[in-house]
Design a protein around this motif. Structure first.
Motif, PDB file in Angstrom:
ATOM      1  N   THR A 161       0.799  -1.225   0.000  1.00 30.16           N
ATOM      2  CA  THR A 161       0.000   0.000   0.000  1.00 30.16           C
ATOM      3  C   THR A 161       0.833   1.277   0.000  1.00 30.16           C
ATOM      4  O   THR A 161       0.295   2.353  -0.243  1.00 30.16           O
ATOM      5  N   ASN A 162       2.125   1.183   0.276  1.00 27.32           N
ATOM      6  CA  ASN A 162       2.986   2.358   0.325  1.00 27.32           C
ATOM      7  C   ASN A 162       4.073   2.217  -0.739  1.00 27.32           C
ATOM      8  O   ASN A 162       5.093   1.578  -0.505  1.00 27.32           O
ATOM      9  N   GLU A 163       3.846   2.846  -1.866  1.00 28.15           N
ATOM     10  CA  GLU A 163       4.793   2.716  -2.980  1.00 28.15           C
ATOM     11  C   GLU A 163       6.158   3.318  -2.662  1.00 28.15           C
ATOM     12  O   GLU A 163       7.136   3.010  -3.337  1.00 28.15           O
ATOM     13  N   ALA A 164       6.241   4.157  -1.642  1.00 22.90           N
ATOM     14  CA  ALA A 164       7.523   4.757  -1.273  1.00 22.90           C
ATOM     15  C   ALA A 164       8.361   3.840  -0.391  1.00 22.90           C
ATOM     16  O   ALA A 164       9.555   4.077  -0.204  1.00 22.90           O
ATOM     17  N   ALA A 165       7.745   2.777   0.140  1.00 19.12           N
ATOM     18  CA  ALA A 165       8.487   1.846   1.006  1.00 19.12           C
ATOM     19  C   ALA A 165       9.563   1.133   0.190  1.00 19.12           C
ATOM     20  O   ALA A 165       9.290   0.602  -0.888  1.00 19.12           O
ATOM     21  N   ALA A 166      10.770   1.146   0.714  1.00 26.78           N
ATOM     22  CA  ALA A 166      11.886   0.499   0.018  1.00 26.78           C
ATOM     23  C   ALA A 166      11.747  -1.021   0.087  1.00 26.78           C
ATOM     24  O   ALA A 166      11.296  -1.566   1.096  1.00 26.78           O
ATOM     25  N   LEU A 167      12.131  -1.684  -1.000  1.00 32.37           N
ATOM     26  CA  LEU A 167      12.078  -3.145  -1.053  1.00 32.37           C
ATOM     27  C   LEU A 167      13.489  -3.707  -1.134  1.00 32.37           C
ATOM     28  O   LEU A 167      14.320  -3.210  -1.880  1.00 32.37           O
ATOM     29  N   LEU A 168      13.732  -4.753  -0.370  1.00 32.42           N
ATOM     30  CA  LEU A 168      15.003  -5.456  -0.466  1.00 32.42           C
ATOM     31  C   LEU A 168      14.997  -6.340  -1.703  1.00 32.42           C
ATOM     32  O   LEU A 168      13.933  -6.814  -2.122  1.00 32.42           O
ATOM     33  N   PRO A 169      16.156  -6.621  -2.276  1.00 30.55           N
ATOM     34  CA  PRO A 169      16.188  -7.587  -3.378  1.00 30.55           C
ATOM     35  C   PRO A 169      15.978  -8.994  -2.820  1.00 30.55           C
ATOM     36  O   PRO A 169      16.511  -9.322  -1.758  1.00 30.55           O
ATOM     37  N   PRO A 170      15.201  -9.825  -3.502  1.00 34.09           N
ATOM     38  CA  PRO A 170      14.961 -11.175  -2.978  1.00 34.09           C
ATOM     39  C   PRO A 170      16.143 -12.103  -3.213  1.00 34.09           C
ATOM     40  O   PRO A 170      16.937 -11.913  -4.128  1.00 34.09           O
ATOM     41  N   LYS A 171      16.244 -13.095  -2.339  1.00 39.96           N
ATOM     42  CA  LYS A 171      17.194 -14.189  -2.543  1.00 39.96           C
ATOM     43  C   LYS A 171      16.463 -15.281  -3.304  1.00 39.96           C
ATOM     44  O   LYS A 171      15.242 -15.206  -3.487  1.00 39.96           O
ATOM     45  N   GLN A 172      17.165 -16.315  -3.717  1.00 34.83           N
ATOM     46  CA  GLN A 172      16.515 -17.405  -4.437  1.00 34.83           C
ATOM     47  C   GLN A 172      15.438 -18.027  -3.552  1.00 34.83           C
ATOM     48  O   GLN A 172      15.665 -18.336  -2.391  1.00 34.83           O
ATOM     49  N   PRO A 173      14.223 -18.206  -4.110  1.00 34.84           N
ATOM     50  CA  PRO A 173      13.135 -18.785  -3.301  1.00 34.84           C
ATOM     51  C   PRO A 173      13.336 -20.267  -3.066  1.00 34.84           C
ATOM     52  O   PRO A 173      14.183 -20.909  -3.678  1.00 34.84           O
ATOM     53  N   ALA A 174      12.535 -20.814  -2.184  1.00 33.45           N
ATOM     54  CA  ALA A 174      12.699 -22.200  -1.747  1.00 33.45           C
ATOM     55  C   ALA A 174      11.902 -23.209  -2.550  1.00 33.45           C
ATOM     56  O   ALA A 174      11.836 -24.361  -2.192  1.00 33.45           O
ATOM     57  N   PHE A 175      11.299 -22.814  -3.671  1.00 37.27           N
ATOM     58  CA  PHE A 175      10.433 -23.732  -4.419  1.00 37.27           C
ATOM     59  C   PHE A 175      11.080 -25.083  -4.708  1.00 37.27           C
ATOM     60  O   PHE A 175      10.554 -26.124  -4.350  1.00 37.27           O
ATOM     61  N   SER A 176      12.201 -25.083  -5.391  1.00 42.22           N
ATOM     62  CA  SER A 176      12.800 -26.351  -5.804  1.00 42.22           C
ATOM     63  C   SER A 176      13.336 -27.117  -4.604  1.00 42.22           C
ATOM     64  O   SER A 176      13.282 -28.336  -4.561  1.00 42.22           O
ATOM     65  N   TYR A 177      13.837 -26.430  -3.613  1.00 41.50           N
ATOM     66  CA  TYR A 177      14.361 -27.071  -2.413  1.00 41.50           C
ATOM     67  C   TYR A 177      13.263 -27.871  -1.710  1.00 41.50           C
ATOM     68  O   TYR A 177      13.430 -29.013  -1.359  1.00 41.50           O
ATOM     69  N   VAL A 178      12.098 -27.234  -1.519  1.00 41.67           N
ATOM     70  CA  VAL A 178      10.984 -27.910  -0.846  1.00 41.67           C
ATOM     71  C   VAL A 178      10.515 -29.100  -1.663  1.00 41.67           C
ATOM     72  O   VAL A 178      10.334 -30.191  -1.162  1.00 41.67           O
ATOM     73  N   ARG A 179      10.321 -28.900  -2.956  1.00 45.56           N
ATOM     74  CA  ARG A 179       9.795 -29.973  -3.803  1.00 45.56           C
ATOM     75  C   ARG A 179      10.713 -31.188  -3.781  1.00 45.56           C
ATOM     76  O   ARG A 179      10.267 -32.310  -3.600  1.00 45.56           O
TER      77      ARG A 179
END
Length: 195
Positions: A161-179
């Motif tokens: 809801t706050n477009e001014a809020a800074a976003l961190l860059p994501p790390k690799q998600p856990a999809f393949s690890y979990v599967r």
């Protein structure tokens, strides 16, 4: 065209607000444990409602996580710590919310092709491409392998809801690890899938 961009954004934000209520503002803290597309109902005005609390858990006091010997739910939406160790928390629901927002975005994100996620029906209507990139970034933050790296639903709602809020860059998600891990532990009988 019932699901134009504005409606989709309202659905995403409504689900986030619903989870925030369950995690923070409800009289008791509730961890849903099975948030997925089929557990989101839309009313006649396309407002989202979180449903199916059959495996939800109530946390006592300030409890933020718990452990279970019986893992239930839908694996493709489960956080790694829940699917493998039976540890569930409010961050498990955050993970499921991230999966709900995206499935294949990581490959597109890392190759700077995120805009390919835009539904072709919306291409003419959708003029705010930075907003799509923001939503993908938020979703990828929600599906980080480590629960500590995931935002809370309060953070998610703020980022949405706050477009001014800074976003961190994501790390690799856990999809393949979990599967991969769930497949190997399921064959040894250490985990159990309910759905």
């Amino acid at each position: 065209m019932l699901l134009d961009w504005v409606t989709r954004v309202r659905i995403i934000e409504g689900i986030a607000q619903g989870l925030l209520y369950l995690h923070q503002y409800s009289r008791v803290r509730i961890i849903h444990r099975d948030l997925k597309v089929s557990n989101i109902l839309l009313d006649k005005d396309m407002n989202p409602k979180i449903s199916d609390f059959g495996i939800a858990r109530i946390c006592r006091g300030n409890e933020l996580q718990a452990n279970t010997g019986r893992i239930v739910g839908t694996y493709r939406y489960m956080s790694p710590e829940y699917a493998i160790q039976g540890i569930f928390s409010i961050k498990s629901d955050v993970f499921s919310f991230g999966v709900l927002l995206l499935k294949i975005a990581w490959d597109l994100w890392t190759s700077n092709r995120t805009l390919e996620l835009i539904d072709p029906i919306l291409e003419d209507e959708y003029s705010s491409k930075p907003m799509l990139l923001r939503y993908v970034n938020i979703a990828l933050l929600c599906v980080q392998e480590s629960a500590d790296d995931r935002p809370t639903m309060n953070d998610v709602v703020s980022m949405l809801t706050n477009e001014a809020a800074a976003l961190l860059p994501p790390k690799q998600p856990a999809f393949s690890y979990v599967r991969n891990t769930v497949t190997s532990t399921s064959s040894t009988g250490k985990t159990e899938e309910a759905r």
